[in-house]
Enzyme design. Structure first.
Site, PDB file in Angstrom:
ATOM      1  N   GLN A  57     -18.356  20.569   2.605  1.00 48.18           N
ATOM      2  CA  GLN A  57     -19.171  21.403   1.715  1.00 48.18           C
ATOM      3  C   GLN A  57     -18.320  22.467   1.024  1.00 48.18           C
ATOM      4  OE1 GLN A  57     -20.646  20.672   4.941  1.00 48.18           O
ATOM      5  NE2 GLN A  57     -21.615  19.003   3.768  1.00 48.18           N
ATOM      6  N   THR A  58     -17.548  23.211   1.827  1.00 49.35           N
ATOM      7  CA  THR A  58     -16.808  24.330   1.240  1.00 49.35           C
ATOM      8  C   THR A  58     -15.522  23.863   0.564  1.00 49.35           C
ATOM      9  OG1 THR A  58     -15.604  24.685   3.278  1.00 49.35           O
ATOM     10  CG2 THR A  58     -17.668  25.893   3.007  1.00 49.35           C
ATOM     11  N   ARG A  59     -14.972  22.765   1.032  1.00 46.63           N
ATOM     12  CA  ARG A  59     -13.699  22.216   0.559  1.00 46.63           C
ATOM     13  C   ARG A  59     -12.592  23.266   0.588  1.00 46.63           C
ATOM     14  NH1 ARG A  59     -15.379  20.503  -4.530  1.00 46.63           N
ATOM     15  NH2 ARG A  59     -13.302  19.820  -5.074  1.00 46.63           N
TER      16      ARG A  59
ATOM     17  N   PHE B   5     -11.752  23.305   7.674  1.00 52.17           N
ATOM     18  CA  PHE B   5     -12.122  22.655   6.427  1.00 52.17           C
ATOM     19  C   PHE B   5     -13.466  21.960   6.611  1.00 52.17           C
ATOM     20  CE2 PHE B   5     -12.314  18.861   3.806  1.00 52.17           C
ATOM     21  CZ  PHE B   5     -11.929  19.340   2.560  1.00 52.17           C
TER      22      PHE B   5
ATOM     23  N   ASP C 166      -9.636  -6.090   3.372  1.00 55.04           N
ATOM     24  CA  ASP C 166      -8.377  -6.666   2.906  1.00 55.04           C
ATOM     25  C   ASP C 166      -8.330  -8.177   3.137  1.00 55.04           C
ATOM     26  OD1 ASP C 166      -7.102  -4.413   1.989  1.00 55.04           O
ATOM     27  OD2 ASP C 166      -6.269  -3.899   3.959  1.00 55.04           O
TER      28      ASP C 166
ATOM     29  N   ASP D 170       0.860  -1.173   0.000  1.00 56.90           N
ATOM     30  CA  ASP D 170       0.000   0.000   0.000  1.00 56.90           C
ATOM     31  C   ASP D 170       0.893   1.219   0.000  1.00 56.90           C
ATOM     32  OD1 ASP D 170      -2.591  -0.937  -0.072  1.00 56.90           O
ATOM     33  OD2 ASP D 170      -2.534  -1.509   2.042  1.00 56.90           O
TER      34      ASP D 170
ATOM     35  N   SER E 189     -10.341  25.960   3.697  1.00 58.18           N
ATOM     36  CA  SER E 189     -10.205  26.410   5.083  1.00 58.18           C
ATOM     37  C   SER E 189      -9.462  27.734   5.035  1.00 58.18           C
ATOM     38  CB  SER E 189      -9.439  25.374   5.902  1.00 58.18           C
ATOM     39  OG  SER E 189      -8.116  25.272   5.416  1.00 58.18           O
TER      40      SER E 189
END
Lengths: 679, 570
Positions: free
Chosen positions: A376-378, A373, A519, A307, A380
């Site tokens: 909704q607003t994405r 952050f 996994d 990963d 900060s």
């Protein structure tokens, strides 16, 4: 080898008690049942008994029996040395496992009854499926899974890592280990194992003689060694008949000595210890293997599925660059980004502060209101006391925000954003209430040293495949930076499973790391499934190894441990067989010295007398076992190199060395022995 | 000089022959189909087999065993009742049952160990049907099994299409044997036979000639000179690693080997097909390096053994020490052939499991005697047709197992893992040789009534050990000096012959069958490669070490003891 073993406990060191215990064990292992597990040493034991019989017979019939007695004792020592090697390895393993387990010996648990009330029971009474409540300051009584609540836990007792870890119900980090301490909150744990059946108990069983099963390669090697033993048995048993025809007499004691010298006692005696030591090395690295086979298979791994997050990269994105747009000065962008992130608790925010400070920003502010952050607003940012508004966020969100405020977006912004994305980074656009300032590049930072590690693996023929949920562009950039051989972008758990199957159909052995419930199928399918101890119970059950440190890079170490195990076996087998050449030259002339003096010419070592020749060879044969115990336990040193180079090196050391060493050693023993025998 | 020429000529001829064999065994179309295909179709029809039908290893092994049992029965009956059968102008009686059994097994195993004297105890019919058929067919069986094994270790003929668990097609036994017989062995024999007839080897159905000896002091009024269809038989004897001559003294008699040229031709013919097998294998599996390494390993051993034998024979015979000036050992040699050619012949015929002789091996100096025994004990320095390379593969597998471990992976050969099952099979084969040879040697020596040897001491032990070794290696050469037509020798050798042949062919076939079905791991940096100089050295070490460890004591009591004692007395 890079061992990340913790140093907080005296694990792995042997105290005087343990050595005494091992010595006793060596004697206990003389029982026929225990001896019969090892055909080579069993043959030696039978030889010892026959020699002892001759000694006793000689003593009662007033014939000289000194030689028979000496041979008997040396043979007995040979068997004891072999037993000792196994006992020492077992004791070390037991010691390592015990110190892991001791912490939970006398724990009590608050078991929940069906009606929700609690009862206090000893931890040993807990059964699989029981639920227990554990609160602040209490130890978790058994391995299990958090089913209610979230808590921070100190796992130092097991892993040696003192930083607390977070365990939460219903997540991929819900697994807890018995013996660890809850530092905050209260959780309900569902016990996942019956006492005596936890991974640790299973691992202890694996290193102890009785239930230890031979691994596939060990079994194949045992067959080969047994075959060689039969060959030498045929050689020795038929020798008196052949010798009689040429009027030569062969003494039974000398023939038994010849047999014991020829059969591969060195590898035969050390074989169990080597296997156990492999498990011990895994334990020492805080890896619990569920079978000896798993450790052995690790050496065969062709492909590592890793990963990206946590293994190849640090996982959290960090600020790596500032790109200005529209004629803004560098310092302006840096300061703005810094101010917007000062109160940002996320790792990304902290990394922006860190990078800005590093590059010389000294801006600071007291007061102001942090805007966190949100999905909704994405974005900060911060509203400063002087009324300035600074925002940072995803490019499209920021464009929309600028559009609302009629702030002009410089045309080169698009290019800057795309460049960062293409390089594998995440662009974060920074703007204030007057203009768009520029972009902060957030990138995954590849861990220090992984590139070298992958190069070493490649040299050993192991390919690495990076798995990530990132888009192909990002994935490709990180893959190139980390130096992996291949990558899978936008991978879902089922893709992982498919990839493992595909690799396996292509004849490759696959190892992977996982922690989540989703996994589990892939962990079960992989030839080596290394589950993180922090992961869910399902993952831990599916994998064939559990890493107590939950460190995905352990996989690399697992491969090395497996290889080392096989190399040690192969090297000592070669050494053992190569030794026989010298032993032949010592004993064959001695056998027939009286009846066929012409064979004296074969005595190339010029050993003093037939008696000293036989004894010297036998003593060498016995002493080489304890001399090699440290090597068997430590394992042959492994360097990352191609199979061809590795073979050449080991053939030289253990093959050629194995031919030459005994000539020298037997000669020296003979020189030391001569005055003793002469007296 | 003749040594270099013989080796060079053999290698030079083996190369094209090997490539042609690969072409034949792959079943490629060729222009020769016009000639051979109709004959082959006829044979398939007679055998009632479908030539296109693939076989897995069990079916292949079963076909091999069935064909051997059928041949065994027919051959034994012919030998026992040859007096009742036609083509017996010299009125030779039927063979005793034990000699029949031994002779049958000896020829069935491509050994040609003879406890009888050919011209005196076999009728023309026995020689021409039973003996010649077996001499042609049995080497081809070795080739067929080798080809099946080579197919197996690369996954069988259906490797590309087979899914996991599907049976692997190792070819069709009947097709392999038929094609190799018709297209390889018979044409070669035809050519060599013509060449030998040209040199003067008899080729006739006439009964023996009656002649009056020139030297009356021989005390014979008249001598019968047996002749017959000798040259085709000598051709197949040399080419097919057979070794059983028409005449008892084999290629030492002028009737089998009349001229220096015939001597060279017969010498070159000995290793021709075993060497060609090595070229064939590389071409067949598409790995030239495989051929190269096999040649290097076998060549190194061949050079060592040949040097020892030739050097040894140039030393004076110890028995003649006081009588004549130091000269090469001429005891037991045909004067025309001389010590060097004889030594070369002796070592070649034992490296290749041919067993034809041009001198008495009994009379070789101990060093040369040791070289011949060592060659037969390893039995893979060129070895038999097909069988030699099978022996090489067995050593390759065992070496790969030990070396594979030393590279830190489960050992694999050509991507297929060697696991307990394969090691168990190979171990059985490893154990069999010393147990059989040492056990029987000890028993035979321990019971003087059955020993029947002509010497005491070291040399007597060598005679007995050589006989069993030769039988087990399917070589067939005799140390001689042994009264070997007794029930004990016939019957013990009967079993040794079978044990030396069938396990050595069926076990590699079983291993290949098991490997065929395995998943193939692609080669990587971590893979042990079995075609490198390093691996070659490892293999040499394993071969020498194994022979040394198993047989050093008995060799010490035989040729080495004799050598050291002789050296000590002079």
């Amino acid at each position: 080898m890079n061992t990340q073993a913790s140093t907080h406990s005296p694990r792995g060191t042997m105290n005087r008690n343990a050595i005494r215990e091992s010595l006793l064990d060596s004697v206990r292992k003389l029982t026929p049942r225990s001896a019969a597990r090892n055909p080579v040493m069993f043959t030696v034991l039978v030889g010892t008994i026959i020699c002892a019989g001759y000694t006793v017979h000689g003593a009662f019939t007033h014939q000289p029996f000194g030689f028979a007695l000496a041979v008997t004792l040396i043979l007995l020592l040979t068997v004891l040395f072999a037993n000792f090697a196994e006992a020492v390895a077992e004791a070390r393993g037991r010691g390592q496992a015990m110190s892991l387990r001791s912490t939970r010996a006398e724990l009590s648990a608050r078991r929940l009854r069906a009606d929700g009330s609690e009862e206090v029971v000893p931890a040993t009474m807990l059964r699989k499926g029981d639920r227990v409540r554990v609160s602040v300051g209490e130890a978790i009584p058994a391995d299990g899974e958090v089913v209610v609540g979230v808590a921070s836990i100190n796992e130092a007792a097991v892993t040696g890592e003192s930083a607390p870890v977070l365990r939460e119900a219903g997540t991929d980090r819900s697994g807890v280990i018995g013996g660890t301490m809850v530092l905050s909150d209260s959780i309900v744990v569902e016990v996942s194992t019956d006492p005596g059946d936890s991974f640790l108990d299973r691992m202890i069983a694996l290193v102890e003689g009785a239930s230890r099963q031979k691994t596939p390669n060990e079994l194949a090697l045992t067959v080969l060694l047994a075959a060689l033993t039969i060959v030498f048995l045929a050689v020795v048993v038929t020798l008196p008949g052949q010798a009689a025809f040429v009027n030569a007499k062969a003494d039974v004691i000398v023939l038994i000595a010849l047999l014991v010298c020829l059969i591969p006692t060195t590898i035969g005696g050390l074989l169990p210890a080597i296997g156990i030591a492999g498990m011990n090395r895994a334990l020492k690295a805080n890896i619990i293997a569920k079978s000896g086979k798993a450790v052995e298979v690790a050496g065969d791994i062709d492909v590592l599925l890793l990963d990206k997050t946590g293994t190849i990269t640090h996982g959290d994105r960090r600020a790596t660059d500032f790109v200005v747009v529209g004629g803004v000065r560098d310092i302006e962008l840096r300061d703005a980004a810094l101010l917007a992130s000062l109160a940002d608790p996320t790792p990304e925010g902290k990394s922006i502060v860190h990078l800005a400070r590093e590059r010389g920003s000294i801006a600071d502010v007291v007061g102001g209101e942090f805007v966190p952050f949100s999905a909704q607003t994405r974005m900060s940012g911060v509203d400063l006391p002087d009324g300035r508004v600074i925002r940072k966020g995803a490019s499209d969100a920021m464009r929309a925000w600028a559009g609302e405020r009629a702030i002009a977006v410089p045309p080169e912004l698009t290019g800057a954003v795309e460049r960062i994305a293409r390089a594998g980074g995440t662009p974060l656009v920074v703007a204030d209430d007057r203009r768009v300032l520029g972009v902060v590049a957030l990138s995954d930072v590849v861990k220090h040293g992984v590139r070298d590690r992958f190069a070493q693996l490649r040299a050993m023929g192991v390919r690495t495949v990076m798995i990530t949920g990132d888009n192909p562009l990002t994935a490709a950039a990180i893959a190139a930076e980390a130096g992996v051989d291949d990558f899978m972008a936008e991978a879902r758990p089922e893709d992982k499973l498919q990839r493992i199957r595909d690799e396996q159909i292509g004849g490759r052995m696959v190892a992977m790391v996982g922690d989540g419930t989703n996994d589990a199928p892939a962990l079960a399918q992989a030839d080596i499934g290394l589950a993180m101890n922090s992961g869910t119970q399902a993952a831990k059950e599916a994998g064939n190894m559990v890493d107590l440190d939950s460190d995905p890079t352990k996989l690399l170490q697992v491969v090395e441990i497996g290889k080392q195990l096989l190399i040690t076996r192969g090297a000592l087998t070669t050494f053992s067989l190569a030794n026989d050449v010298a032993k032949y030259f010592a004993i064959i002339p001695a056998v027939f010295a009286a009846s066929i003096p012409a064979l004296g010419r074969l005595n190339v070592m010029h050993l003093t007398s037939p008696t000293s020749a036989v004894l010297s060879a036998l003593i060498f044969n016995a002493l080489i076992i304890p001399a090699l115990i440290p090597l068997a336990l430590r394992g042959v040193r492994i360097r990352p190199m191609s199979a061809e180079a590795l073979l050449r090196r080991n053939l030289l050391i253990y093959g050629l060395g194995g031919v030459i060493l005994p000539f020298v050693a037997i000669k020296i023993i003979d020189l030391l022995l001569t005055p003793l025998l002469g007296a | 000089m003749v040594i270099v020429i013989a080796f060079a000529l053999a290698v030079l001829l083996a190369w094209p022959v090997g490539r042609y064999m690969a072409h034949v065994m792959r079943g490629d179309r060729s222009r020769l189909d016009v000639v051979f295909a109709p004959v082959e179709r006829l044979i398939y029809k007679m055998l009632r087999v479908n030539p296109a039908q693939g076989m897995d290893w069990r079916a292949y092994a079963a076909a091999f065993v069935v064909s051997n049992v059928m041949l065994a029965i027919v051959t034994t009956l012919i030998f026992m009742f040859q007096d009742l059968l036609p083509l017996n102008p010299d009125h030779i009686p039927g063979m005793s049952w034990d000699l029949s059994l031994h002779t049958m097994m000896s020829f069935l195993t491509n050994t040609n160990q003879q406890h009888y004297s050919g011209q005196a105890q076999l009728s023309y019919l026995s020689q021409m049907t039973a003996i010649v058929t077996l001499q042609v067919v049995t080497p081809v069986m070795g080739l067929a099994v080798l080809v099946a094994v080579l197919r197996g270790i690369f996954g069988g003929r259906n490797a590309k299409t087979a899914v996991e668990g599907q049976t692997r097609d190792l070819g069709n036994y009947w097709t392999d044997v038929t094609r190799a017989t018709l297209r390889v062995v018979l044409p070669l024999c035809f050519v060599l036979s013509l060449l030998l007839t040209w040199q003067g080897v008899p080729s006739t159905f006439h009964g023996g000639w009656h002649a009056t000896p020139v030297d009356a002091s021989a005390g014979m009024a008249e001598q019968v000179i047996p002749v017959g269809p000798v040259s085709p038989m000598v051709a197949i004897k040399q080419l097919g690693t057979n070794g059983g001559g028409w005449y008892g003294p084999n290629s030492a008699t002028p009737l089998e080997n009349p001229t220096p040229l015939s001597n060279l031709m017969e010498l070159v013919a000995i290793p021709l097909l075993p060497m060609a097998c090595i070229f064939m294998a590389g071409a067949f599996i598409g790995r030239r390096r495989f051929t190269l390494l096999a040649f290097a390993v076998m060549g190194t051993l061949a050079v060592a053994l040949t040097s020892l034998a030739v050097w040894s024979e140039q030393q004076p015979n110890a028995a003649a020490h006081a009588l004549i000036a130091d000269a090469p050992n001429m005891e037991g040699k045909e004067v025309r052939i001389g010590p060097i050619d004889s030594a070369l012949w002796a070592t070649l015929t034992t490296q290749v499991n041919n067993g034809s002789v041009a001198a008495m091996h009994d009379s070789l100096n101990p060093g040369a005697g040791l070289a011949t025994m060592a060659a037969m004990l390893m039995n893979m320095v060129w070895g038999g047709i097909g069988c030699g390379l099978l022996g090489y593969l067995v050593y390759l597998w065992i070496t790969a197992f030990v070396c594979g471990l030393m590279t830190g992976r489960t050992p694999e050969v050509f991507g297929r893992k060697l696991e307990t099952k394969e090691i168990r099979l190979l171990s059985a084969l490893m154990v069999l040789q010393p147990v059989v040879l040492l056990g029987l040697t000890a028993i035979t020596l321990g019971i003087p009534a059955i020993t029947a040897n002509s010497n005491p001491g070291f040399h007597g032990l060598s005679q007995v050990f050589y006989e069993f070794t030769s039988a087990y290696a399917n070589n067939g050469s005799g140390f001689e000096g042994l009264g070997d037509n007794t029930k004990w020798w016939n019957l013990s050798c009967f079993f040794v012959l079978a044990l030396g042949r069938y396990p050595a062919m069926l076990i590699p076939l079983a291993v290949a069958g098991s490997l065929a079905a395995k998943r193939v791991a692609p080669e990587s940096n971590g893979t042990l490669r079995v075609e490198t100089p390093t691996f070659g050295f490892a293999m040499l070490a394993v071969i020498v070490l194994f022979a040394l460890l198993s047989f050093l004591p008995v060799l010490v009591l035989g040729p080495i003891g004799e050598w050291l004692s002789l050296a000590a007395t002079h």
